[in-house]
Design a protein around this motif. Sequence first.
Motif, PDB file in Angstrom:
ATOM      1  N   ALA A   1      12.524   9.638  -3.232  1.00  0.00           N
ATOM      2  CA  ALA A   1      11.855   9.270  -1.978  1.00  0.00           C
ATOM      3  C   ALA A   1      11.067   7.986  -2.197  1.00  0.00           C
ATOM      4  O   ALA A   1      10.601   7.723  -3.307  1.00  0.00           O
ATOM      5  CB  ALA A   1      10.933  10.391  -1.519  1.00  0.00           C
TER       6      ALA A   1
ATOM      7  N   VAL B   1      -1.221  12.846   1.550  1.00  0.00           N
ATOM      8  CA  VAL B   1      -1.464  13.950   0.613  1.00  0.00           C
ATOM      9  C   VAL B   1      -0.574  15.140   0.953  1.00  0.00           C
ATOM     10  O   VAL B   1       0.014  15.762   0.065  1.00  0.00           O
ATOM     11  CB  VAL B   1      -2.960  14.358   0.618  1.00  0.00           C
ATOM     12  CG1 VAL B   1      -3.164  15.655  -0.177  1.00  0.00           C
ATOM     13  CG2 VAL B   1      -3.818  13.245   0.038  1.00  0.00           C
TER      14      VAL B   1
ATOM     15  N   GLU C   1       9.810   7.719   8.075  1.00  0.00           N
ATOM     16  CA  GLU C   1       8.831   8.478   8.862  1.00  0.00           C
ATOM     17  C   GLU C   1       7.477   7.787   8.753  1.00  0.00           C
ATOM     18  O   GLU C   1       6.958   7.606   7.651  1.00  0.00           O
ATOM     19  CB  GLU C   1       8.747   9.912   8.323  1.00  0.00           C
ATOM     20  CG  GLU C   1       7.772  10.777   9.090  1.00  0.00           C
ATOM     21  CD  GLU C   1       7.584  12.155   8.450  1.00  0.00           C
ATOM     22  OE1 GLU C   1       6.563  12.797   8.737  1.00  0.00           O
ATOM     23  OE2 GLU C   1       8.454  12.563   7.654  1.00  0.00           O
TER      24      GLU C   1
ATOM     25  N   ILE D   1       5.978   4.905  -4.763  1.00  0.00           N
ATOM     26  CA  ILE D   1       5.001   4.438  -3.777  1.00  0.00           C
ATOM     27  C   ILE D   1       4.897   2.925  -3.916  1.00  0.00           C
ATOM     28  O   ILE D   1       4.358   2.413  -4.901  1.00  0.00           O
ATOM     29  CB  ILE D   1       3.626   5.117  -3.993  1.00  0.00           C
ATOM     30  CG1 ILE D   1       3.792   6.649  -3.966  1.00  0.00           C
ATOM     31  CG2 ILE D   1       2.632   4.654  -2.928  1.00  0.00           C
ATOM     32  CD1 ILE D   1       2.513   7.422  -4.275  1.00  0.00           C
TER      33      ILE D   1
ATOM     34  N   ARG E   1       7.832  10.565 -13.146  1.00  0.00           N
ATOM     35  CA  ARG E   1       8.149  11.336 -11.928  1.00  0.00           C
ATOM     36  C   ARG E   1       7.546  10.667 -10.700  1.00  0.00           C
ATOM     37  O   ARG E   1       8.005  10.863  -9.584  1.00  0.00           O
ATOM     38  CB  ARG E   1       7.607  12.763 -12.043  1.00  0.00           C
ATOM     39  CG  ARG E   1       8.487  13.688 -12.859  1.00  0.00           C
ATOM     40  CD  ARG E   1       7.975  15.106 -12.743  1.00  0.00           C
ATOM     41  NE  ARG E   1       8.120  15.617 -11.389  1.00  0.00           N
ATOM     42  CZ  ARG E   1       7.309  16.537 -10.836  1.00  0.00           C
ATOM     43  NH1 ARG E   1       6.298  17.022 -11.528  1.00  0.00           N
ATOM     44  NH2 ARG E   1       7.512  16.966  -9.607  1.00  0.00           N
ATOM     45  N   VAL E   2       6.467   9.932 -10.916  1.00  0.00           N
ATOM     46  CA  VAL E   2       5.837   9.176  -9.836  1.00  0.00           C
ATOM     47  C   VAL E   2       5.669   7.738 -10.316  1.00  0.00           C
ATOM     48  O   VAL E   2       5.179   7.513 -11.427  1.00  0.00           O
ATOM     49  CB  VAL E   2       4.449   9.752  -9.468  1.00  0.00           C
ATOM     50  CG1 VAL E   2       3.776   8.880  -8.404  1.00  0.00           C
ATOM     51  CG2 VAL E   2       4.567  11.198  -8.992  1.00  0.00           C
TER      52      VAL E   2
ATOM     53  N   LEU F   1       7.854   5.770  -0.501  1.00  0.00           N
ATOM     54  CA  LEU F   1       6.771   5.607   0.466  1.00  0.00           C
ATOM     55  C   LEU F   1       6.321   4.159   0.395  1.00  0.00           C
ATOM     56  O   LEU F   1       5.930   3.682  -0.671  1.00  0.00           O
ATOM     57  CB  LEU F   1       5.602   6.544   0.116  1.00  0.00           C
ATOM     58  CG  LEU F   1       4.221   6.205   0.703  1.00  0.00           C
ATOM     59  CD1 LEU F   1       4.248   6.276   2.235  1.00  0.00           C
ATOM     60  CD2 LEU F   1       3.154   7.151   0.158  1.00  0.00           C
TER      61      LEU F   1
ATOM     62  N   LEU G   1      -1.629  11.123 -10.156  1.00  0.00           N
ATOM     63  CA  LEU G   1      -0.356  11.789  -9.931  1.00  0.00           C
ATOM     64  C   LEU G   1       0.452  11.926 -11.222  1.00  0.00           C
ATOM     65  O   LEU G   1       1.607  12.352 -11.197  1.00  0.00           O
ATOM     66  CB  LEU G   1       0.461  11.014  -8.883  1.00  0.00           C
ATOM     67  CG  LEU G   1      -0.181  10.926  -7.489  1.00  0.00           C
ATOM     68  CD1 LEU G   1       0.584   9.948  -6.606  1.00  0.00           C
ATOM     69  CD2 LEU G   1      -0.223  12.306  -6.832  1.00  0.00           C
TER      70      LEU G   1
ATOM     71  N   ILE H   1       9.060  10.297  -6.420  1.00  0.00           N
ATOM     72  CA  ILE H   1       8.616   9.418  -5.341  1.00  0.00           C
ATOM     73  C   ILE H   1       8.172   8.069  -5.906  1.00  0.00           C
ATOM     74  O   ILE H   1       7.538   8.006  -6.966  1.00  0.00           O
ATOM     75  CB  ILE H   1       7.489  10.041  -4.485  1.00  0.00           C
ATOM     76  CG1 ILE H   1       7.166   9.115  -3.298  1.00  0.00           C
ATOM     77  CG2 ILE H   1       6.227  10.330  -5.320  1.00  0.00           C
ATOM     78  CD1 ILE H   1       6.413   9.780  -2.172  1.00  0.00           C
TER      79      ILE H   1
ATOM     80  N   TYR I   1       9.227   7.135   3.874  1.00  0.00           N
ATOM     81  CA  TYR I   1       7.928   7.252   4.524  1.00  0.00           C
ATOM     82  C   TYR I   1       7.289   5.869   4.572  1.00  0.00           C
ATOM     83  O   TYR I   1       7.472   5.065   3.661  1.00  0.00           O
ATOM     84  CB  TYR I   1       7.013   8.193   3.732  1.00  0.00           C
ATOM     85  CG  TYR I   1       7.597   9.564   3.476  1.00  0.00           C
ATOM     86  CD1 TYR I   1       7.596  10.538   4.471  1.00  0.00           C
ATOM     87  CD2 TYR I   1       8.138   9.879   2.234  1.00  0.00           C
ATOM     88  CE1 TYR I   1       8.133  11.796   4.240  1.00  0.00           C
ATOM     89  CE2 TYR I   1       8.678  11.133   1.988  1.00  0.00           C
ATOM     90  CZ  TYR I   1       8.675  12.090   2.997  1.00  0.00           C
ATOM     91  OH  TYR I   1       9.199  13.337   2.761  1.00  0.00           O
TER      92      TYR I   1
ATOM     93  N   ILE J   1      -6.784  12.592  -2.568  1.00  0.00           N
ATOM     94  CA  ILE J   1      -6.124  13.377  -3.620  1.00  0.00           C
ATOM     95  C   ILE J   1      -7.171  14.101  -4.465  1.00  0.00           C
ATOM     96  O   ILE J   1      -7.014  15.288  -4.778  1.00  0.00           O
ATOM     97  CB  ILE J   1      -5.237  12.479  -4.507  1.00  0.00           C
ATOM     98  CG1 ILE J   1      -4.029  11.976  -3.712  1.00  0.00           C
ATOM     99  CG2 ILE J   1      -4.750  13.240  -5.745  1.00  0.00           C
ATOM    100  CD1 ILE J   1      -3.205  10.940  -4.420  1.00  0.00           C
TER     101      ILE J   1
END
Lengths: 337, 261
Positions: A298, B250, B237, A279, A219-220, A300, A244, A277, A316, A333
């Motif tokens: 998403a 976070v 963003e 990262i 999921r991450v 990041l 995470l 997400i 992001y 976190i």
Amino acid sequence: MILAFVEHEHGTPAETSLEALTFARRLADDAGGPVEAVAVGDEAGAVADALGEYGVETVHAVTHERFDAYAPEAWGASAAQLVDDLAPAAVVAPGTDRGHEVCAHLGAKRDLPMAANCIAVESAAAGEAWELTRNRWGGSLREHTRIDAETKLLTAAEHEFPVEPAGDGGAAADGGTVVDGGAATVVDFAPDLGDDHFRVRVDRVEESDVEGVPLGEARVVVGGGRGVGGPENYDQLEELADLLGGAVGASRAAVNEGWRPHDDQIGLTGAKISPDIYIACGISGAVQHMVGCKGAEAILAINTDPEAAIMQKGDYAVVGDLHEVVPALNDAIRDAQ
Amino acid sequence: MNVLACVKRVPDTGAKIVLTDDGQAIDTSNLGFTMSPHEECAVEEAIQVVEDHGGTATVMTLGPDAATEQLRTGLAMTADEATLLETDDGEWGPRATASAIADAIRAAAGDDGDGSPFDLLLFGNESADAANYQVGARVATELGLPCVAGIKTLDIEDGTAIAKREIAGGDEVYEVDLPAVVTVKEGINEPRYASMRAKMQARNTEVDRRDPDPGEHAGTLELVRLEAPADDDSEAELLGEGADAAPRIVEVLRDDVEVLG
């Protein structure tokens, strides 16, 4: 008629095969005629219960005493013999390892053209060449292709077509047939196969002992590229992934440096991920990498270079050195938990 | 043990693919070229098998004169021989490509033209650019050889290829008598970097050139045009700069993406 190759586990059709059936129905809408299915193995007939809902009228259940293990050439030869009998306008397979492989063997045996990883139908009129769109470069380019043959061989790119029951949407309103969703009719097919067809056959399956969440299912995903700078610096990314409940991946550049094993590679020639997400740390965002993470909900990006491609393609962005951002993020976190 | 590795010359794409004005090809005026990644591993595997079992490693490609660059890369990796099936510009489809390769292999078998001069014929599982997933199976069929696809582990023992393909949760294991076609995936090995000395030697190795024969095939598969998918023009963003961005990240993880409890 469009003949759809359906992969199944004990009679339950695979998700990707149901996606391919959506593609098959779109072709049949244009070309006319029914969608029929072909499935292989002792339990092949059982898929008929599930497939009626997806517009399949007839399931050709291919059985043979040596089909207890996957044998690509034998499956391809069976499909070829079925095509000889049925003369479908097209055979549609899912864009999976086996879908591509069986289709390739069928194409080789009957010298039929094959278009892999189709994503859309432009025109598919009966008796004419069809125009389709297919993926190149893992989907970072699209090819409009024209295919013409007595039987056209096509695979449906994974996750490009929705799984949807037949008769949904506009079909009924347009005066098309509403399928009642009953079970499809099963017709048995016994192929004529010899020893040569079984030269390649799965001898055994070895289970892997990999620990943790597989990249493709995480999921991450925390990815590290050349910007990570060395194998030891992945500790920070491992920590973030652990916090995470995710998995760590890498760019091809980092794998080529020998910092991470190839199993961690995300991209055209590595894993395709679809996390909530992704990262991406110190990754520039080359085309070959981005096709592996386009399934992410998403993205990041953490990168020192605000002009890096991934900073534009992501949702992001954080401009900064991952060696400062990631430890600070890990602390934040932990504080939040 | 004679091993063949077939490769394809493809553009070395960066962050964005630009097409020619007519949409028929990638604009390569500012790009270098490379071997497709799976095929670079096929070359490495061919060399390793020959190192372990003796014999010769041959690298072959179908493409324009410029594709000798990729053959020389293979030679510099220490392949022994190279064959160019020389085309004019323009990509050949998978059926024509397979027929031309099969024809060249038959020609290499000599006058009797029977059987394969290679014990092991390695291909990439699919090319990086066109990704048609079929040339290996078609060559195998034309030559009457078995074909194992998508392989990430390969061992040769007593004339048998023991080949593993990754599936969910493990590996499928195949045992196939040679000669055989095996299509491989990146990750099967780590392709070596060629030494400067090997690169120099590769420049002087003669490349065998042949006119390829596409064969005759019913039906067609034609490229109409290429199209780059529309750019996602939504701006990312910006969550901040440096370590100070941590609290905002976070928030995003907790409230927007909901991966943090």
